[in-house]
Structure formats: structure tokens, C-alpha cells
Design an enzyme around this catalytic site. Structure first.
Site, PDB file in Angstrom:
ATOM      1  CE  LYS A 254      56.701  12.444  22.916  1.00  0.00           C
ATOM      2  NZ  LYS A 254      56.188  13.635  23.766  1.00  0.00           N
TER       3      LYS A 254
ATOM      4  CD  GLN B  88      51.357  19.923  27.318  1.00  0.00           C
ATOM      5  OE1 GLN B  88      51.756  19.365  28.198  1.00  0.00           O
ATOM      6  NE2 GLN B  88      51.011  19.222  26.261  1.00  0.00           N
TER       7      GLN B  88
ATOM      8  CG  MET C 248      57.812  25.216  30.458  1.00  0.00           C
ATOM      9  SD  MET C 248      59.478  24.548  30.683  1.00  0.00           S
ATOM     10  CE  MET C 248      59.177  22.779  30.147  1.00  0.00           C
ATOM     11  N   GLY C 249      56.890  26.705  25.870  1.00  0.00           N
ATOM     12  CA  GLY C 249      55.955  26.341  24.925  1.00  0.00           C
ATOM     13  C   GLY C 249      56.744  26.166  23.500  1.00  0.00           C
ATOM     14  CB  THR C 250      59.679  28.170  22.125  1.00  0.00           C
ATOM     15  OG1 THR C 250      58.836  29.276  22.292  1.00  0.00           O
ATOM     16  CG2 THR C 250      60.611  28.535  20.832  1.00  0.00           C
ATOM     17  CG  ASP C 251      57.558  22.508  21.108  1.00  0.00           C
ATOM     18  OD1 ASP C 251      57.091  23.366  20.118  1.00  0.00           O
ATOM     19  OD2 ASP C 251      56.674  21.703  21.281  1.00  0.00           O
TER      20      ASP C 251
ATOM     21  CE  LYS D 178      54.886  25.774  18.389  1.00  0.00           C
ATOM     22  NZ  LYS D 178      54.646  24.826  19.341  1.00  0.00           N
TER      23      LYS D 178
ATOM     24  N   GLY E 145      62.884  25.011  28.149  1.00  0.00           N
ATOM     25  CA  GLY E 145      62.332  23.678  28.112  1.00  0.00           C
ATOM     26  C   GLY E 145      61.899  23.293  26.595  1.00  0.00           C
TER      27      GLY E 145
HETATM   28  P1  NAD Z   1      46.764  24.111  23.431  1.00  0.00           P
HETATM   29  O1  NAD Z   1      46.415  24.177  21.903  1.00  0.00           O
HETATM   30  O2  NAD Z   1      45.944  23.220  24.368  1.00  0.00           O
HETATM   31  O3  NAD Z   1      47.249  25.699  23.886  1.00  0.00           O
HETATM   32  C1  NAD Z   1      47.747  26.569  23.263  1.00  0.00           C
HETATM   33  C2  NAD Z   1      47.969  27.630  24.031  1.00  0.00           C
HETATM   34  O4  NAD Z   1      48.608  28.688  23.478  1.00  0.00           O
HETATM   35  C3  NAD Z   1      46.874  28.477  24.560  1.00  0.00           C
HETATM   36  O5  NAD Z   1      47.257  29.234  25.606  1.00  0.00           O
HETATM   37  C4  NAD Z   1      46.632  29.489  23.637  1.00  0.00           C
HETATM   38  O6  NAD Z   1      45.779  30.402  24.189  1.00  0.00           O
HETATM   39  C5  NAD Z   1      47.737  29.948  23.151  1.00  0.00           C
HETATM   40  N1  NAD Z   1      47.827  30.247  21.574  1.00  0.00           N
HETATM   41  C6  NAD Z   1      47.236  29.512  20.449  1.00  0.00           C
HETATM   42  N2  NAD Z   1      47.591  30.456  19.361  1.00  0.00           N
HETATM   43  C7  NAD Z   1      48.189  31.350  19.788  1.00  0.00           C
HETATM   44  C8  NAD Z   1      49.171  32.436  19.076  1.00  0.00           C
HETATM   45  N3  NAD Z   1      49.209  32.404  17.778  1.00  0.00           N
HETATM   46  N4  NAD Z   1      49.992  33.476  19.734  1.00  0.00           N
HETATM   47  C9  NAD Z   1      50.034  33.109  21.162  1.00  0.00           C
HETATM   48  N5  NAD Z   1      49.291  32.143  21.781  1.00  0.00           N
HETATM   49  C10 NAD Z   1      48.688  31.474  21.189  1.00  0.00           C
HETATM   50  O7  NAD Z   1      48.356  23.457  23.449  1.00  0.00           O
HETATM   51  P2  NAD Z   1      49.264  22.924  24.551  1.00  0.00           P
HETATM   52  O8  NAD Z   1      49.209  21.531  24.470  1.00  0.00           O
HETATM   53  O9  NAD Z   1      48.828  23.595  25.866  1.00  0.00           O
HETATM   54  O10 NAD Z   1      50.702  23.203  24.379  1.00  0.00           O
HETATM   55  C11 NAD Z   1      51.324  24.537  24.439  1.00  0.00           C
HETATM   56  C12 NAD Z   1      52.632  24.648  23.751  1.00  0.00           C
HETATM   57  O11 NAD Z   1      53.661  23.763  24.426  1.00  0.00           O
HETATM   58  C13 NAD Z   1      52.654  24.305  22.188  1.00  0.00           C
HETATM   59  O12 NAD Z   1      53.479  25.287  21.751  1.00  0.00           O
HETATM   60  C14 NAD Z   1      53.223  22.824  22.421  1.00  0.00           C
HETATM   61  O13 NAD Z   1      53.909  22.559  21.310  1.00  0.00           O
HETATM   62  C15 NAD Z   1      54.155  23.224  23.738  1.00  0.00           C
HETATM   63  N6  NAD Z   1      54.646  22.120  24.309  1.00  0.00           N
HETATM   64  C16 NAD Z   1      56.029  21.964  24.771  1.00  0.00           C
HETATM   65  C17 NAD Z   1      56.744  20.775  25.356  1.00  0.00           C
HETATM   66  C18 NAD Z   1      57.996  20.853  25.572  1.00  0.00           C
HETATM   67  O14 NAD Z   1      58.366  19.871  26.004  1.00  0.00           O
HETATM   68  N7  NAD Z   1      58.722  21.869  25.693  1.00  0.00           N
HETATM   69  C19 NAD Z   1      55.948  19.690  25.317  1.00  0.00           C
HETATM   70  C20 NAD Z   1      54.431  19.783  25.071  1.00  0.00           C
HETATM   71  C21 NAD Z   1      54.119  21.048  24.421  1.00  0.00           C
END
Ligand code: NAD
Length: 321
Positions: A67, A138, A219-222, A226, A292
Site C-alpha cells: 500500500k 476513522q 488504534m491511533g498511535t501508529d 504519538k 493496533g
Molecule cells: P482525523 O484527523 O479525522 O481525526 C483526528 C482525531 O484526533 C480527532 O478525534 C481529533 O479530535 C483528535 N486530535 C487531533 N489533534 C489532537 C491532539 N493534538 N491531541 C489529541 N487528539 C487530537 O484522523 P483519523 O483519520 O480519524 O485518524 C485518527 C488516528 O488514527 C490518526 O492518528 C491516524 O494516524 C490513526 N490511524 C491508525 C491506523 C492503524 O492502523 N492503527 C489506521 C488509520 C489511522
């Protein structure tokens, strides 16, 4: 070569198709039949973009490819999604490019599938309250996939930007479930399952805020740096992940490792639970945590499933290449 444009994905593949594909590839990874190649991610010095590749090979399904894509922060002003990607599949016997598949929706579906699989295998069977931390793009995919795994009766949610929570409330309404925006103390004290999906660089949830028996899907920390939860919370949990190397370097686990709170050997692949070589949750009081991080093989698995579905339905676009 087969082309599946981004616009065709939603009609083609369901979240349960993605769950099955990701579950199988997690099992293959734990069996050592499938492995991910090193990830490339670069700030390209143009349009503030981060661009890279995630790739791998599954000897069982013969999914081979990558990807490619990343994050273009200024896309919103152009009416485009910030995360852009495409998945390329190659024939494992000949090396010929087999398919190009739109990767944007598939990324959300495969990420939601991963946390849903962790809930399927690790959350208490009697889990009733789902806590959501994060309300970005997400988050609704995460919420919908989680609701398929347990008979949740209520959704609690917190987000650093509260105005974004309405998208989660809409999903709850569609599903006929009560929804409450709460503070983090209440979210931790009342939730049986907590999903975090933010782009935070500092802990949002502390060990003292989470009760015994909770399952967390972080799931957010990638990326390096982060962080969504306190390292002490991760260290107090039984930790599962998609891939150990990623968890300790770019996942939520990186912080507990840096602080010397846990050892790499303590982190379990979720695939081992799927394969039955690890028992998973062993008591009602145990806190389980899925880190994740997102692996290329997830993308290849769902893209391969989309190609098979397109071929079976006669809707695949085939070009001479
Ligand atoms: P998005 O930009 O649509 O949303 C961001 C989210 O994080 C919102 O809830 C926002 O309020 C919050 N946010 C923004 N800045 C922040 C900060 N400084 N401190 C705390 N929270 C904050 O993003 P998304 O597409 O929903 O993705 C969210 C996260 O998931 C991203 O970090 C992305 O990299 C990660 N992600 C992980 C995977 C995985 O496989 N684990 C896959 C896709 C995305």
C-alpha cells in the site's frame, strides 16, 4: 491487470468481509506464514505531506504487494480526504502486477476490523458499555465494527474537540443505542470496552481511570512519538498487538518499553489468540489491551478480498498492462 477504483469499494466489500480477511492474515502472521516488510515513511518536503509504503507477503493466501500513500494535511481545503492511498497486488508466481485497488475506504475498514477482532477475542462476553475516545474520520468505522462484536447497550464518548462528537452520536442513533458525551473519568469508570482513535501525542487516559476487566483497543498511535494512554496503564494490562516490532517502535507500547515498564517478550500477537496458541483473556478482572499499529498485510488481505469479490460478480475492470 484488474483495477478497482476507490468509488467501487463501498458497494463491493462489507465490514464482515474485511473482518474475515484481517483475522486470517493475523493468524498467518502468528504462524509465520506471512510477514510484513520494513515500513518506509518520509516527510517529502512538499505540501507538508508524509508519504510511504507498507508491504508484505502471505505465503498462505499468496497476497503479495504494497500500500502506498500517506497524509496530505492541506487536502481538506481541496475537498479531498487527507489520507490518500492505493494498494498494488502482484502475482506471487510471476511477479506481474495483478491489481490496483483504491485504498482509502479499505484503510478505514481494515483498521476497524483489527480492533473489532480484538474485541471478539479479548473483551468480556458480558461487555455492555462501549467508550470511544476520538471522533475523527476513522471513529465511526471503529464504532460500527465494534457494535457487531458484543451486545453493547450504551455508548460513551470523549474527544479533545467536543464539536466532532456528533458523528458518533449519529451512528448511535442509527443503531438505536443511548449515547452520552462524558468526561474521561466517567468514560473509564463505566466502560467495559474502550477504543482510542486520535492523533494524540500525549496520554489521554490514565491507569487510575480504567476499571478491572476492561478491554482497550488503542488504534491511533501508529508513529513514533504519538501516545493515547499512560505508559503505566499499558504496563498494567495484558498487551496484544498486530505485530510486536511495530508495537514497540511506533505503537502505543513504545512508551512503556522506553520507560522500562514492560519487556518486548510480554507483548502477544493477536494472531496467537486466533490460532489458539495463546489463551487471550484468562479472567474477568484482567485488563486486556490491543495495540493496533496497522500492518501492510491487512491492506493486502482486504484488497485481495475486494479483487475476488469483483471477479466473482463480474464487475472487475480488466486492462492489458
Ligand atoms: P482525523 O484527523 O479525522 O481525526 C483526528 C482525531 O484526533 C480527532 O478525534 C481529533 O479530535 C483528535 N486530535 C487531533 N489533534 C489532537 C491532539 N493534538 N491531541 C489529541 N487528539 C487530537 O484522523 P483519523 O483519520 O480519524 O485518524 C485518527 C488516528 O488514527 C490518526 O492518528 C491516524 O494516524 C490513526 N490511524 C491508525 C491506523 C492503524 O492502523 N492503527 C489506521 C488509520 C489511522
Amino acid at each position: 491487470m484488474i483495477i478497482i477504483p476507490e468509488s467501487a469499494i463501498a458497494e463491493l466489500i462489507t465490514s464482515s468481509d474485511c473482518l474475515k480477511a484481517v483475522e486470517e492474515v493475523f493468524a498467518s502472521m502468528a504462524n509465520r506464514s506471512a510477514y510484513n516488510f520494513p515500513v518506509i515513511r518520509e516527510a517529502i518536503g512538499h505540501a507538508d505531506a508524509l508519504y510511504g509504503f507498507k508491504s508484505g507477503f502471505d505465503r498462505k493466501s499468496l497476497a503479495l504487494g504494497l500500500k502506498s500513500g500517506g497524509f496530505w494535511p492541506n487536502n481538506t481545503s481541496r475537498g479531498l480526504t487527507n489520507h490518500q492511498s492505493a494498494i498494488f497486488l502482484f502475482d506471487a508466481d510471476t511477479g506481474k502486477c495483478r491489481a490496483v485497488v483504491g485504498g482509502n475506504l479499505l484503510t478505514a475498514l481494515r483498521t476497524a476490523a483489527a480492533s473489532a477482532i480484538s474485541i471478539k477475542y479479548l473483551a468480556r462476553k458480558d461487555a455492555k458499555v462501549l467508550g470511544m475516545i476520538g471522533a475523527g474520520h476513522q471513529s465511526t468505522f471503529q464504532l460500527r465494527a465494534a457494535l457487531e462484536q458484543r451486545a453493547f447497550e450504551k455508548i460513551l464518548a470523549w474527544n479533545p474537540h467536543p464539536d466532532m462528537l456528533s458523528r458518533l452520536e449519529e451512528v448511535a442513533k442509527e443503531e438505536g443505542l443511548p449515547f452520552e458525551a462524558v468526561d474521561r473519568d466517567r468514560l473509564g469508570a463505566e466502560s467495559d470496552v474502550i477504543i482510542s482513535i486520535t492523533s494524540s501525542f500525549a496520554p489521554l487516559l490514565k491507569a487510575s481511570q480504567v476499571r478491572a476487566g476492561t478491554h482497550l483497543a488503542c488504534m491511533g498511535t501508529d508513529t513514533k512519538g504519538k501516545q493515547e494512554i499512560e505508559a503505566e496503564l499499558l504496563a498494567a494490562a495484558t498487551v496484544f498487538t498486530d505485530e510486536v516490532e511495530q508495537a514497540i517502535t511506533i505503537g502505543e507500547t513504545q512508551h512503556a518499553i522506553e520507560k522500562g515498564l514492560i519487556r518486548k517478550e510480554a507483548v502477544v500477537e493477536l494472531g496467537a489468540v486466533i490460532n489458539g496458541t495463546h489463551p487471550g483473556r484468562t479472567s474477568q478482572d484482567q485488563v486486556t489491551l490491543f495495540d493496533g499499529t496497522g500492518v501492510g498485510l491487512q491492506d493486502l488481505a482486504v484488497a485481495s478480498a475486494a479483487v475476488e469479490l469483483a471477479l466473482a460478480r463480474g464487475v472487475a475492470i480488466e486492462v492489458d498492462f
